[in-house]
Design a protein around this motif. Structure first.
Motif, PDB file in Angstrom:
ATOM      1  N   SER A  58       0.871  -1.172   0.000  1.00 29.54           N
ATOM      2  CA  SER A  58       0.000   0.000   0.000  1.00 29.54           C
ATOM      3  C   SER A  58       0.909   1.223   0.000  1.00 29.54           C
ATOM      4  O   SER A  58       2.120   1.114   0.207  1.00 29.54           O
ATOM      5  CB  SER A  58      -0.934  -0.009   1.213  1.00 29.54           C
ATOM      6  OG  SER A  58      -0.182  -0.049   2.404  1.00 29.54           O
ATOM      7  N   VAL A 127      10.205   7.155  -0.302  1.00 26.42           N
ATOM      8  CA  VAL A 127       8.861   7.065  -0.891  1.00 26.42           C
ATOM      9  C   VAL A 127       7.945   6.261   0.036  1.00 26.42           C
ATOM     10  O   VAL A 127       8.278   5.133   0.428  1.00 26.42           O
ATOM     11  CB  VAL A 127       8.948   6.433  -2.304  1.00 26.42           C
ATOM     12  CG1 VAL A 127       7.568   6.243  -2.898  1.00 26.42           C
ATOM     13  CG2 VAL A 127       9.778   7.336  -3.213  1.00 26.42           C
ATOM     14  N   VAL A 129       5.829   3.873   0.730  1.00 24.26           N
ATOM     15  CA  VAL A 129       5.223   2.603   0.328  1.00 24.26           C
ATOM     16  C   VAL A 129       5.387   1.656   1.505  1.00 24.26           C
ATOM     17  O   VAL A 129       6.426   1.678   2.191  1.00 24.26           O
ATOM     18  CB  VAL A 129       5.932   2.029  -0.928  1.00 24.26           C
ATOM     19  CG1 VAL A 129       5.414   0.639  -1.259  1.00 24.26           C
ATOM     20  CG2 VAL A 129       5.736   2.964  -2.124  1.00 24.26           C
ATOM     21  N   PHE A 130       4.370   0.838   1.752  1.00 30.59           N
ATOM     22  CA  PHE A 130       4.364  -0.038   2.928  1.00 30.59           C
ATOM     23  C   PHE A 130       4.101  -1.467   2.482  1.00 30.59           C
ATOM     24  O   PHE A 130       3.100  -1.731   1.798  1.00 30.59           O
ATOM     25  CB  PHE A 130       3.293   0.428   3.923  1.00 30.59           C
ATOM     26  CG  PHE A 130       3.305   1.917   4.113  1.00 30.59           C
ATOM     27  CD1 PHE A 130       4.329   2.525   4.815  1.00 30.59           C
ATOM     28  CD2 PHE A 130       2.327   2.710   3.528  1.00 30.59           C
ATOM     29  CE1 PHE A 130       4.374   3.911   4.955  1.00 30.59           C
ATOM     30  CE2 PHE A 130       2.361   4.092   3.667  1.00 30.59           C
ATOM     31  CZ  PHE A 130       3.385   4.696   4.371  1.00 30.59           C
ATOM     32  N   TRP A 142       4.988  -6.828   9.123  1.00 31.90           N
ATOM     33  CA  TRP A 142       5.265  -5.647   8.287  1.00 31.90           C
ATOM     34  C   TRP A 142       6.724  -5.651   7.878  1.00 31.90           C
ATOM     35  O   TRP A 142       7.618  -5.775   8.714  1.00 31.90           O
ATOM     36  CB  TRP A 142       4.841  -4.375   9.021  1.00 31.90           C
ATOM     37  CG  TRP A 142       3.347  -4.322   9.092  1.00 31.90           C
ATOM     38  CD1 TRP A 142       2.560  -4.839  10.079  1.00 31.90           C
ATOM     39  CD2 TRP A 142       2.456  -3.836   8.088  1.00 31.90           C
ATOM     40  NE1 TRP A 142       1.233  -4.679   9.755  1.00 31.90           N
ATOM     41  CE2 TRP A 142       1.141  -4.062   8.547  1.00 31.90           C
ATOM     42  CE3 TRP A 142       2.633  -3.211   6.846  1.00 31.90           C
ATOM     43  CZ2 TRP A 142       0.018  -3.693   7.805  1.00 31.90           C
ATOM     44  CZ3 TRP A 142       1.525  -2.836   6.115  1.00 31.90           C
ATOM     45  CH2 TRP A 142       0.241  -3.074   6.599  1.00 31.90           C
TER      46      TRP A 142
ATOM     47  N   ARG B   6      -5.735  10.126   8.318  1.00 28.88           N
ATOM     48  CA  ARG B   6      -5.658   8.791   7.693  1.00 28.88           C
ATOM     49  C   ARG B   6      -4.463   8.031   8.270  1.00 28.88           C
ATOM     50  O   ARG B   6      -3.396   8.610   8.505  1.00 28.88           O
ATOM     51  CB  ARG B   6      -5.506   8.911   6.177  1.00 28.88           C
ATOM     52  CG  ARG B   6      -6.654   9.645   5.511  1.00 28.88           C
ATOM     53  CD  ARG B   6      -6.602   9.515   3.996  1.00 28.88           C
ATOM     54  NE  ARG B   6      -5.390  10.109   3.451  1.00 28.88           N
ATOM     55  CZ  ARG B   6      -5.155  10.219   2.133  1.00 28.88           C
ATOM     56  NH1 ARG B   6      -6.032   9.766   1.247  1.00 28.88           N
ATOM     57  NH2 ARG B   6      -4.025  10.780   1.708  1.00 28.88           N
ATOM     58  N   PHE B   8      -1.846   4.726   7.771  1.00 25.73           N
ATOM     59  CA  PHE B   8      -1.301   3.861   6.716  1.00 25.73           C
ATOM     60  C   PHE B   8      -0.572   2.660   7.317  1.00 25.73           C
ATOM     61  O   PHE B   8      -0.070   2.720   8.447  1.00 25.73           O
ATOM     62  CB  PHE B   8      -0.346   4.667   5.816  1.00 25.73           C
ATOM     63  CG  PHE B   8      -1.087   5.598   4.896  1.00 25.73           C
ATOM     64  CD1 PHE B   8      -1.407   5.205   3.604  1.00 25.73           C
ATOM     65  CD2 PHE B   8      -1.511   6.841   5.338  1.00 25.73           C
ATOM     66  CE1 PHE B   8      -2.125   6.042   2.761  1.00 25.73           C
ATOM     67  CE2 PHE B   8      -2.235   7.688   4.504  1.00 25.73           C
ATOM     68  CZ  PHE B   8      -2.533   7.283   3.210  1.00 25.73           C
ATOM     69  N   GLY B   9      -0.525   1.576   6.518  1.00 26.78           N
ATOM     70  CA  GLY B   9       0.236   0.382   6.872  1.00 26.78           C
ATOM     71  C   GLY B   9      -0.147  -0.155   8.242  1.00 26.78           C
ATOM     72  O   GLY B   9      -1.334  -0.251   8.594  1.00 26.78           O
ATOM     73  N   GLN B  10       0.890  -0.487   9.026  1.00 27.25           N
ATOM     74  CA  GLN B  10       0.642  -1.111  10.328  1.00 27.25           C
ATOM     75  C   GLN B  10      -0.080  -0.176  11.298  1.00 27.25           C
ATOM     76  O   GLN B  10      -0.630  -0.637  12.310  1.00 27.25           O
ATOM     77  CB  GLN B  10       1.957  -1.590  10.934  1.00 27.25           C
ATOM     78  CG  GLN B  10       2.960  -0.497  11.181  1.00 27.25           C
ATOM     79  CD  GLN B  10       4.318  -1.056  11.531  1.00 27.25           C
ATOM     80  OE1 GLN B  10       4.487  -1.768  12.517  1.00 27.25           O
ATOM     81  NE2 GLN B  10       5.301  -0.779  10.710  1.00 27.25           N
ATOM     82  N   ALA B  51       2.211  13.788   7.668  1.00 30.19           N
ATOM     83  CA  ALA B  51       2.090  14.668   6.501  1.00 30.19           C
ATOM     84  C   ALA B  51       0.825  15.485   6.667  1.00 30.19           C
ATOM     85  O   ALA B  51      -0.177  14.999   7.208  1.00 30.19           O
ATOM     86  CB  ALA B  51       2.018  13.843   5.232  1.00 30.19           C
ATOM     87  N   ILE B  56       5.035  15.804   3.759  1.00 35.21           N
ATOM     88  CA  ILE B  56       5.555  15.372   5.062  1.00 35.21           C
ATOM     89  C   ILE B  56       6.084  16.601   5.798  1.00 35.21           C
ATOM     90  O   ILE B  56       6.791  17.427   5.217  1.00 35.21           O
ATOM     91  CB  ILE B  56       6.650  14.301   4.872  1.00 35.21           C
ATOM     92  CG1 ILE B  56       6.012  13.022   4.299  1.00 35.21           C
ATOM     93  CG2 ILE B  56       7.366  14.007   6.188  1.00 35.21           C
ATOM     94  CD1 ILE B  56       6.991  11.978   3.815  1.00 35.21           C
ATOM     95  N   ASP B  69      -1.903  12.708   7.400  1.00 35.10           N
ATOM     96  CA  ASP B  69      -1.581  11.297   7.157  1.00 35.10           C
ATOM     97  C   ASP B  69      -0.488  10.850   8.113  1.00 35.10           C
ATOM     98  O   ASP B  69       0.530  11.533   8.252  1.00 35.10           O
ATOM     99  CB  ASP B  69      -1.101  11.097   5.713  1.00 35.10           C
ATOM    100  CG  ASP B  69      -2.230  11.296   4.713  1.00 35.10           C
ATOM    101  OD1 ASP B  69      -3.353  10.855   4.990  1.00 35.10           O
ATOM    102  OD2 ASP B  69      -1.972  11.891   3.656  1.00 35.10           O
ATOM    103  N   LEU B  71       2.324   8.104   8.649  1.00 39.42           N
ATOM    104  CA  LEU B  71       3.074   7.204   7.775  1.00 39.42           C
ATOM    105  C   LEU B  71       4.112   6.421   8.584  1.00 39.42           C
ATOM    106  O   LEU B  71       5.066   7.003   9.102  1.00 39.42           O
ATOM    107  CB  LEU B  71       3.795   8.020   6.688  1.00 39.42           C
ATOM    108  CG  LEU B  71       2.910   9.015   5.913  1.00 39.42           C
ATOM    109  CD1 LEU B  71       3.774   9.920   5.045  1.00 39.42           C
ATOM    110  CD2 LEU B  71       1.888   8.282   5.056  1.00 39.42           C
ATOM    111  N   PRO B  72       3.955   5.099   8.687  1.00 38.79           N
ATOM    112  CA  PRO B  72       4.952   4.281   9.391  1.00 38.79           C
ATOM    113  C   PRO B  72       6.222   4.144   8.537  1.00 38.79           C
ATOM    114  O   PRO B  72       6.262   4.674   7.411  1.00 38.79           O
ATOM    115  CB  PRO B  72       4.232   2.935   9.542  1.00 38.79           C
ATOM    116  CG  PRO B  72       3.317   2.869   8.369  1.00 38.79           C
ATOM    117  CD  PRO B  72       2.879   4.299   8.117  1.00 38.79           C
ATOM    118  N   PHE B  74       8.941   3.349   5.859  1.00 36.87           N
ATOM    119  CA  PHE B  74       8.721   2.992   4.456  1.00 36.87           C
ATOM    120  C   PHE B  74       9.405   1.659   4.146  1.00 36.87           C
ATOM    121  O   PHE B  74      10.516   1.401   4.598  1.00 36.87           O
ATOM    122  CB  PHE B  74       9.291   4.072   3.532  1.00 36.87           C
ATOM    123  CG  PHE B  74       8.789   5.471   3.815  1.00 36.87           C
ATOM    124  CD1 PHE B  74       7.640   5.691   4.560  1.00 36.87           C
ATOM    125  CD2 PHE B  74       9.464   6.584   3.317  1.00 36.87           C
ATOM    126  CE1 PHE B  74       7.180   6.981   4.816  1.00 36.87           C
ATOM    127  CE2 PHE B  74       9.017   7.873   3.567  1.00 36.87           C
ATOM    128  CZ  PHE B  74       7.884   8.074   4.321  1.00 36.87           C
TER     129      PHE B  74
END
Lengths: 146, 77
Positions: A58, A127, A129-130, A142, B6, B8-10, B51, B56, B69, B71-72, B74
């Motif tokens: 994602s 960038v 992306v996860f 993860w 929002r 994201f990820g974990q 972000a 960010i 957002d 964000l964990p 990357f």
């Protein structure tokens, strides 16, 4: 300048056909003398007795595309490149399939070798992306980039 | 003004949410971070970037956007 920002994302794995077609598109660009390609492939890592079956990717796509645009612009100003293509998967990519494709071209080999390493490293670091590593029993962890 | 936040990820697993609306005055991004960690203590274990409006930002910045957002780390490529 937003109109110049390309979408790097493709749904699912990047097929060998897409890569071959991308190479073929450059046959008309006869000022090019050297291409370099990086392909990231999903590894079937063994973690505590379980095997990675796929990675589910994602991303925060707006930021990802903006940051890739900046990496691209910086590479074009630093290296003597003719063209550059960046693609990354979203969604599920099985082990053995390609999830990341970076393609740089130039008149000569030096700029493509030097820029490719820099671009791939920058993308991995910057960038958003996860990757969720899915095991064969459908449990997950993860992904952490090394 | 309301914020759309929002995850994201974990961070979606830690908060149990993909997104939510927040109202309140947070001042800085750092204050918003502290507020979110109080709401979801599991966030303390993860290093995450914040972000606002698709850029960010650093913790000392003012919260002046509407889209936030979390964000964990990357892990693309």
């Amino acid at each position: 300048m937003k109109e110049n920002i390309k979408n790097i994302f493709v749904e699912g794995a990047i097929s060998p056909t897409k890569i071959a077609t991308s190479i073929a598109h450059h046959q008309s660009k006869t000022n090019i003398g050297a291409h370099a390609i990086f392909l990231g492939q999903v590894r079937a890592d063994q973690i505590e007795g379980k095997t990675v079956h796929a990675i589910d990717y994602s991303a925060q796509t707006e930021i990802a595309n903006q940051v890739c645009h900046e990496i691209r612009e910086a590479a074009f100003s630093k290296f003597d490149l003719s063209c550059m293509h960046i693609y990354h998967s979203l969604g599920t990519v099985k082990s053995g399939e390609v999830c990341f494709f970076v393609f740089v071209s130039s008149a000569h080999r030096k700029p493509v070798f030097e820029s490719l390493t820099a671009i791939v490293n920058e993308i991995k670091a910057k960038v958003p992306v996860f990757g969720k590593e899915i095991f064969e029993d459908q449990s997950h962890q993860w992904k952490v980039n090394q | 003004m309301g914020l759309r936040v929002r995850y994201f990820g974990q961070l979606q697993e830690i908060t149990g949410k993909k997104e939510e609306s927040l109202t309140g005055v947070f001042g800085t991004i750092g204050n918003l971070r502290a507020h979110l960690i109080r709401c979801y203590p599991g966030l303390e274990k993860i290093h995450f970037k914040i972000a606002q409006d698709n850029t960010i930002d650093i913790d000392s910045s003012e919260v002046n956007g509407t889209l936030i957002d979390l964000l964990p780390p990357f892990s693309g490529g």
